[in-house]
Scaffold this active site. Structure first.
Site, PDB file in Angstrom:
ATOM      1  N   PHE A 193       0.846  -1.197   0.000  1.00 57.10           N
ATOM      2  CA  PHE A 193       0.000   0.000   0.000  1.00 57.10           C
ATOM      3  C   PHE A 193       0.881   1.245   0.000  1.00 57.10           C
ATOM      4  O   PHE A 193       1.724   1.411   0.880  1.00 57.10           O
ATOM      5  CB  PHE A 193      -0.906  -0.013   1.232  1.00 57.10           C
ATOM      6  CG  PHE A 193      -1.806   1.188   1.341  1.00 57.10           C
ATOM      7  CD1 PHE A 193      -2.980   1.265   0.599  1.00 57.10           C
ATOM      8  CD2 PHE A 193      -1.495   2.234   2.201  1.00 57.10           C
ATOM      9  CE1 PHE A 193      -3.815   2.374   0.698  1.00 57.10           C
ATOM     10  CE2 PHE A 193      -2.336   3.346   2.310  1.00 57.10           C
ATOM     11  CZ  PHE A 193      -3.493   3.410   1.560  1.00 57.10           C
ATOM     12  N   GLY A 194       0.690   2.125  -0.972  1.00 62.05           N
ATOM     13  CA  GLY A 194       1.422   3.391  -1.041  1.00 62.05           C
ATOM     14  C   GLY A 194       0.470   4.540  -0.762  1.00 62.05           C
ATOM     15  O   GLY A 194      -0.663   4.556  -1.264  1.00 62.05           O
ATOM     16  N   TYR A 195       0.912   5.502   0.035  1.00 61.48           N
ATOM     17  CA  TYR A 195       0.051   6.628   0.405  1.00 61.48           C
ATOM     18  C   TYR A 195       0.738   7.979   0.196  1.00 61.48           C
ATOM     19  O   TYR A 195       0.132   9.024   0.403  1.00 61.48           O
ATOM     20  CB  TYR A 195      -0.390   6.488   1.876  1.00 61.48           C
ATOM     21  CG  TYR A 195       0.791   6.395   2.817  1.00 61.48           C
ATOM     22  CD1 TYR A 195       1.372   5.159   3.108  1.00 61.48           C
ATOM     23  CD2 TYR A 195       1.361   7.537   3.355  1.00 61.48           C
ATOM     24  CE1 TYR A 195       2.488   5.078   3.929  1.00 61.48           C
ATOM     25  CE2 TYR A 195       2.472   7.458   4.178  1.00 61.48           C
ATOM     26  CZ  TYR A 195       3.025   6.228   4.455  1.00 61.48           C
ATOM     27  OH  TYR A 195       4.135   6.153   5.260  1.00 61.48           O
ATOM     28  N   GLY A 196       2.015   7.968  -0.176  1.00 61.30           N
ATOM     29  CA  GLY A 196       2.766   9.215  -0.378  1.00 61.30           C
ATOM     30  C   GLY A 196       3.356   9.208  -1.774  1.00 61.30           C
ATOM     31  O   GLY A 196       2.651   9.009  -2.768  1.00 61.30           O
ATOM     32  N   SER A 197       4.680   9.331  -1.836  1.00 64.20           N
ATOM     33  CA  SER A 197       5.318   9.355  -3.159  1.00 64.20           C
ATOM     34  C   SER A 197       5.095   8.048  -3.921  1.00 64.20           C
ATOM     35  O   SER A 197       5.153   8.029  -5.151  1.00 64.20           O
ATOM     36  CB  SER A 197       6.816   9.637  -3.020  1.00 64.20           C
ATOM     37  OG  SER A 197       7.489   8.536  -2.447  1.00 64.20           O
ATOM     38  N   GLU A 248      12.890   3.772   0.760  1.00 61.09           N
ATOM     39  CA  GLU A 248      12.167   4.189   1.977  1.00 61.09           C
ATOM     40  C   GLU A 248      13.032   4.071   3.230  1.00 61.09           C
ATOM     41  O   GLU A 248      12.503   4.022   4.343  1.00 61.09           O
ATOM     42  CB  GLU A 248      10.891   3.334   2.123  1.00 61.09           C
ATOM     43  CG  GLU A 248       9.960   3.378   0.924  1.00 61.09           C
ATOM     44  CD  GLU A 248       9.378   4.764   0.656  1.00 61.09           C
ATOM     45  OE1 GLU A 248       9.127   5.502   1.618  1.00 61.09           O
ATOM     46  OE2 GLU A 248       9.211   5.115  -0.525  1.00 61.09           O
TER      47      GLU A 248
END
Ligand code: SIN
Length: 202
Positions: free
Chosen positions: A40-44, A115
């Site tokens: 799950f990605g929520y930023g870049s 990250e």
């Protein structure tokens, strides 16, 4: 072969992380025999997709909210003047919209490097909105990490972001791209949009 990853985090979630979490992340989950895993990605990770994936789906996770409370020394700032980037903080009842990628576990090698400035991999439940939730991973920088900056007003955060720049570009660009990507997903994020508006008015 397990199609979906279904094992819990191996290490204790709030383990203190140094400035480089790469080694800590390698030890956090065991993907032996796992063919693919949801991330799950929520930023870049929503808008900068420089890694291979097998499938991409809009998804939400529950109980977490996006906040510009994490420092960035390696992408949108420097050690001398860190930028501010998003992490997730727990909030009862919150729903965070992002993008889930189904990736081969080997892709985590690159993502752990990307990250590495304080983010640790956690397992979480992803909701695709179609009644078929799946377990996945999410990179979260907790208060225990060395690059943590913490809470500040949105106006203050915007002023900070306006002056930061790092190897991946300006901190301002990170905000504008994220806000634009969230709008394209139809996601309302008052925190991100308030910082975007404050930045534009500076
Ligand atoms: C993410 O996008 O999921 C993590 C935070 C970032 O890289 O901006």
């Amino acid at each position: 072969m397990l199609h979906h990853y279904t094992v819990s985090d191996v290490t204790v979630p709030d383990v203190a992380a140094g400035h480089d979490t790469t080694a800590a992340n390698r030890a956090r989950q065991d993907f032996t025999g796992v063919e693919s895993v949801w991330l799950f990605g929520y930023g870049s990770l929503i808008y900068k997709v420089d890694f291979p994936f097998l499938e991409r789906r809009v998804a939400t996770i529950q109980g977490w909210t996006r906040r510009f409370w994490q420092g960035s020394h390696d992408h949108r700032g420097t050690h001398a003047h860190p930028g501010r980037v998003v992490t997730l903080v727990p909030e009862a009842g919150a729903v965070c919209t992002g993008v889930a990628y189904r990736i081969a576990p080997a892709t985590l090698e690159y993502l752990d490097h990307r990250e590495k400035n304080g983010y640790l991999r956690f397992t979480t439940m992803l909701d695709f909105g179609d009644g078929s939730p799946a377990q996945g991973l999410v990179y979260i920088a907790t208060t225990a990490n060395a690059a943590w900056l913490g809470e500040a007003s949105e106006a203050e955060i915007a002023r900070h972001i306006a002056t930061a720049v790092g190897p991946s570009g300006s901190n301002r660009e990170y905000v504008l791209k994220l806000a634009q990507a969230l709008r394209e997903l139809g996601a309302n994020d008052p925190h991100v949009f308030a910082i975007e508006a404050a930045l534009r008015s500076l």
